[in-house]
Design an enzyme around this catalytic site. Structure first.
Site, PDB file in Angstrom:
ATOM      1  N   ASP A  75       0.817  -1.212   0.000  1.00  0.00           N
ATOM      2  CA  ASP A  75       0.000   0.000   0.000  1.00  0.00           C
ATOM      3  C   ASP A  75       0.852   1.264   0.000  1.00  0.00           C
ATOM      4  O   ASP A  75       2.070   1.211   0.149  1.00  0.00           O
ATOM      5  CB  ASP A  75      -0.964   0.008   1.203  1.00  0.00           C
ATOM      6  CG  ASP A  75      -0.303  -0.524   2.483  1.00  0.00           C
ATOM      7  OD1 ASP A  75       0.920  -0.378   2.627  1.00  0.00           O
ATOM      8  OD2 ASP A  75      -1.013  -1.096   3.331  1.00  0.00           O
ATOM      9  N   ASP A 144      -7.655  -4.473  14.433  1.00  0.00           N
ATOM     10  CA  ASP A 144      -8.997  -4.861  13.979  1.00  0.00           C
ATOM     11  C   ASP A 144      -8.930  -5.935  12.888  1.00  0.00           C
ATOM     12  O   ASP A 144      -9.917  -6.194  12.200  1.00  0.00           O
ATOM     13  CB  ASP A 144      -9.783  -3.638  13.491  1.00  0.00           C
ATOM     14  CG  ASP A 144      -9.120  -2.927  12.311  1.00  0.00           C
ATOM     15  OD1 ASP A 144      -8.055  -3.394  11.846  1.00  0.00           O
ATOM     16  OD2 ASP A 144      -9.658  -1.897  11.859  1.00  0.00           O
ATOM     17  N   HIS A 146      -7.245  -5.982  10.062  1.00  0.00           N
ATOM     18  CA  HIS A 146      -7.127  -5.614   8.643  1.00  0.00           C
ATOM     19  C   HIS A 146      -5.731  -5.920   8.129  1.00  0.00           C
ATOM     20  O   HIS A 146      -4.742  -5.809   8.846  1.00  0.00           O
ATOM     21  CB  HIS A 146      -7.496  -4.143   8.413  1.00  0.00           C
ATOM     22  CG  HIS A 146      -6.474  -3.147   8.888  1.00  0.00           C
ATOM     23  ND1 HIS A 146      -6.617  -2.442  10.061  1.00  0.00           N
ATOM     24  CD2 HIS A 146      -5.308  -2.726   8.334  1.00  0.00           C
ATOM     25  CE1 HIS A 146      -5.581  -1.632  10.212  1.00  0.00           C
ATOM     26  NE2 HIS A 146      -4.761  -1.788   9.177  1.00  0.00           N
ATOM     27  N   GLU A 151      -9.746  -2.701   5.440  1.00  0.00           N
ATOM     28  CA  GLU A 151     -10.303  -2.532   6.778  1.00  0.00           C
ATOM     29  C   GLU A 151     -11.627  -3.282   6.924  1.00  0.00           C
ATOM     30  O   GLU A 151     -12.151  -3.826   5.952  1.00  0.00           O
ATOM     31  CB  GLU A 151     -10.430  -1.035   7.062  1.00  0.00           C
ATOM     32  CG  GLU A 151      -9.044  -0.392   7.078  1.00  0.00           C
ATOM     33  CD  GLU A 151      -9.053   1.097   7.326  1.00  0.00           C
ATOM     34  OE1 GLU A 151      -9.919   1.781   6.748  1.00  0.00           O
ATOM     35  OE2 GLU A 151      -8.197   1.568   8.088  1.00  0.00           O
TER      36      GLU A 151
END
Length: 275
Positions: A75, A144, A146, A151
């Site tokens: 990313d 979380d 991801h 996400e």
């Protein structure tokens, strides 16, 4: 052996060392050359730093070369200069690439300043395909669950795309921008879950108590797009590498089972004769 593996080590340093040895052995056994590159997917963030330091050590000690390795990063932020100290381009060059013998044309990082971001994402997928697909994709996860910037709620069939960042992610990243939320990018380009799933092998690094619930969701519960890392239960060759702290939410039986396999799994990182 096509199974999901969970490697449980004592601490962060051991996770970085095990992961680096695993990457080293994969490259050595692949025996890359001018007409046969090893294709490696890479993450950014704090978790892989220990692994990168060890890879640099292995290179400097003559155990490994990256001359015939191509990399694809997960990313990049949208809208910050490529040479910004917090860009992922800067991160990769400062923490790995400039210390090894990889050629700049063999490193691929999404361009968050491209004139057409959708075309940039599509082009990235095409470059991966043209390279022959990714041999080993290394990733980390957020608390979380991801992976990359996929996400909670991201499609498990997603491809490289433009993503608006969740508020939790923006808050978590503020520490890299002097705590000033107004400086934190709100959008990013990211590979999709399916992009990573296409890799021939995936290795996920998970450390710390704050990632323990995500590891539980990743391996003990079902596949769920609210915990995108859980998708890798269905990958034919996934290796989760974690420290003791990250196992705190797992069942004792699960931990004992995988600890009992360590004598087998540690053979995966035994020193290899150079080819």
């Amino acid at each position: 052996m096509r199974t999901m593996k969970l490697i449980i080590l004592n601490d962060y340093d051991q996770v970085g060392e095990w992961a680096a040895k695993y990457i080293r052995n994969k490259i050595i056994n692949f025996n890359p050359g001018p007409d046969r590159f090893f294709i490696l997917g890479l993450p950014t963030g704090g978790t892989p730093l220990g692994c990168y330091k060890k890879l640099i050590e292995f290179y400097k000690e003559g155990e490994i070369s990256f001359k015939y390795v191509k990399t694809f990063n997960m990313d990049e932020y949208v809208g910050i200069p490529r040479n910004h100290p917090e860009s992922y381009h800067s991160f990769m060059w400062n923490n790995l690439f400039k210390h090894i013998d990889i050629k700049s044309e063999n490193t691929h990082i999404l361009d968050g300043n491209a004139a057409n971001l959708v075309e940039e994402c599509d082009s990235f997928e095409e470059k991966i395909k043209a390279a022959g697909g990714i041999d080993l994709f290394v990733g980390g996860i957020g608390p979380d669950g991801h992976i990359a910037f996929n996400e909670p709620g991201s499609s498990l069939l997603s491809r490289t795309r433009v993503k608006t960042l969740a508020q939790d992610t923006i808050l978590a990243n503020a520490r890299f921008f002097d705590g000033d939320l107004s400086k934190v990018p709100t959008m990013a380009l990211t590979v999709g879950v399916a992009t990573v799933m296409d890799a021939r092998e995936v290795m996920i690094l998970i450390t710390g108590t704050h990632k323990a619930f995500a590891l539980y969701k990743a391996i003990e519960e079902g596949v769920n797009h609210m915990w995108t890392v859980s998708a890798f239960q269905q990958h034919p060759q996934t290796v989760f590498v974690c420290d003791e702290d990250a196992t705190l939410e797992l069942r004792v039986k699960t931990v004992k089972y995988f600890q009992g396999m360590m004598h087998v799994h540690n053979k995966l990182v035994d020193p290899q004769p150079s080819k």
